[in-house]
Design a protein around this motif. Structure first.
Motif: not given
Lengths: 338, 338
Positions: B62-67, B323-327
């Motif tokens: 289920l893990l995706s990335d740090k953010k 920032v979330l959007k671009s991530v």
């Protein structure tokens, strides 16, 4: 990862290399994710000196199942904590965590429920004594009963009496002697079939060493794995020791059968240790290792490499694990199903 | 998982529910793997009271990335250790681990390298003060420099002077005052752009409460997140408090702008807390929460819900993270690439 991490890994490597139950220690310092991918299947244990998150993210996609995965351990790079993450019981991560903690003065962090409450899970018991469990799917159910404070019955032939001396065993199990050769763990009406693998201690001695010293050496060697003398199924040595009274008497006193292995069979074995003297004289790297491997049979492997003490060399081999095959077949099947 | 684990989870839930920085705590007891799959995206943090191996195996895929990933924490079911596993900094797992350890007398186990050596990573700094980092890919490089004992320069306008009072800040950073409104972290020739999000403290008071008490209340409320008064960008209250001298003087003394929010805007906000008295009189659940959310803007959220003390109610909201959007776009793109 960090310089400090690299230093700690060198310290640990130095200390683990002196442990006769450990056969190879390698350090990888860079490219965490790539390196882990490459080495994942090739080691029994992986110790990451880095943040838990990095280790988990880097091994996540590589994990398969309890039976196959290496022990995965993490230590922070200040050496404060060492944490057993994956394969605590069957993979031996808990025991290795305790070992590393002891070697480095770190605090061991173990989270498997049976351990934190002082119980012994059925998979930890099996791992400790080199037993194969035939019905892996029942482990969870048995461990749950153990956690509830219930005692699991182990029906076993007389020769498994070494269990009675295990203080951890007593809290979770009750031994019932049984003529049957098959070992069973029983809880309610559920049975778990157990097959102890064959453990063979190979012995090499100088001429004239006494049985007393050999027995002392055997005990000392087995202590590296916290194994009792009674767990050993056979003693083995080379045919050139046929008249060594100390070895013969050891077998009689301990009531453990002794096998003499002929030179050709010894020579056919790849040993881990090599003594120039023995190599020159008999063409075999280590008599005790070769003898143990031969008697433990095809596909066996050393669990304690040659350890010497008072002129006695001892190694221990274990027979091949046979359950593995069916598990691997399942694994292959699952992959095909995808 | 185990009965003891369930008991511990209830204790933790009871204690966390009293913390105004925590908005929802739920307990799930069975079907670990299925449950984690279902709830994974819906919580900021997941605390597994179980063996680390079970938690890792159940969340691995289920893990995706740090953010994006929630904080993932494990506690053994004897309550001995609580371990920060995933998203230590950006996801706040380290801080939550420390909080739970304190609440339960467990030992916190944190493995991120900056923390174990007493440094403050750039992502921990950003998390603490609600800063957005524009160049996430540079975090590793900056943290590496910090670990080597080098000081990262933070170029910031005068109003960020609250940083000087942070004892952890000093070990890893050097503040350079700068007229520019953009905050930059600088190391060698590398720049990391930082955008502080807007923090708004909403205030509600009984009539005639003094500025001294309000300032005391603000400090006390902010202490739940270890935030300094100087970090607050605006104060907010409802238009019905237009003549409250205590509130007006508070704004002047602290030099933080004060906004009065009209009743319609207050009513348009969904608040977390509800006071029957306020609801009956003004048609809004909580004036301090609604005012903070309104001034923090579209998409903002509470980080401290209404906390009352000496007749003063205070809540804190933070503006939306942009920032979330671009991530997320990147994430979607990656998925499409597969």
């Amino acid at each position: 990862m960090t310089k400090r991490g690299l230093e700690i890994s060198k310290q640990i490597k130095g200390k683990l290399s002196q442990d006769p139950t450990i056969f190879q220690v390698d350090i990888f310092h860079k490219n965490v994710k790539e390196t882990l991918k490459r080495i994942f299947g090739g080691y029994d244990a992986i110790i990451g000196i880095m943040a838990a998150g990095i280790m988990i993210r880097s091994t996540c996609k590589l994990l398969s199942d309890k039976k196959q995965d290496p022990a995965i351990i993490v230590m922070d790079d200040a050496g404060e904590h060492v944490i057993s993450l994956i394969s605590g019981h069957l993979g031996g991560a808990n025991n290795l965590t305790l070992k590393i903690a002891k070697l480095t003065n770190a605090r061991p962090v173990i989270t498997t429920s049976t351990d934190v409450h002082g119980y012994m899970s059925i998979d930890a018991l099996a791992k400790k004594y080199y037993w194969e469990i035939k019905n892996l799917e029942k482990i969870v159910k048995f461990n749950k009963a153990i956690l509830e404070g219930r005692k699991v019955e182990i029906k076993a032939p007389r020769k498994l009496k070494y269990l009675c001396d295990d203080p951890f065993f007593k809290k979770s199990y009750k031994l019932i002697k049984d003529g049957n050769k098959v070992v069973k763990a029983i809880m309610d009406k559920d049975e778990l079939l157990i097959k102890p693998r064959k453990l063979v201690a190979g012995i090499g001695t100088r001429k004239g060493v006494s049985e007393k010293k050999i027995i002392e050496g055997l005990k000392r060697t087995l202590s590296f794995l916290d194994l009792p003398l009674g767990r050993i199924d056979a003693l083995a040595t080379g045919e050139m020791k046929k008249n060594e009274e100390g070895i013969i008497k050891t077998s009689k006193i301990l009531r453990i059968p002794l096998k003499f292995v002929d030179l050709n069979s010894l020579r056919s074995k790849d040993t881990y240790s090599t003594s120039d003297f023995v190599k020159d004289r008999f063409g075999v790297g280590s008599i005790c290792e070769a003898a143990a491997l031969h008697v433990a049979g095809e596909g066996s492997r050393l669990i304690i490499r040659k350890t010497t003490f008072n002129g006695i060399a001892i190694a221990v081999a274990v027979s091949r694990e046979k359950v593995l095959k069916s598990v691997q077949q399942n694994k292959t099947k699952q992959k095909e199903d995808h």
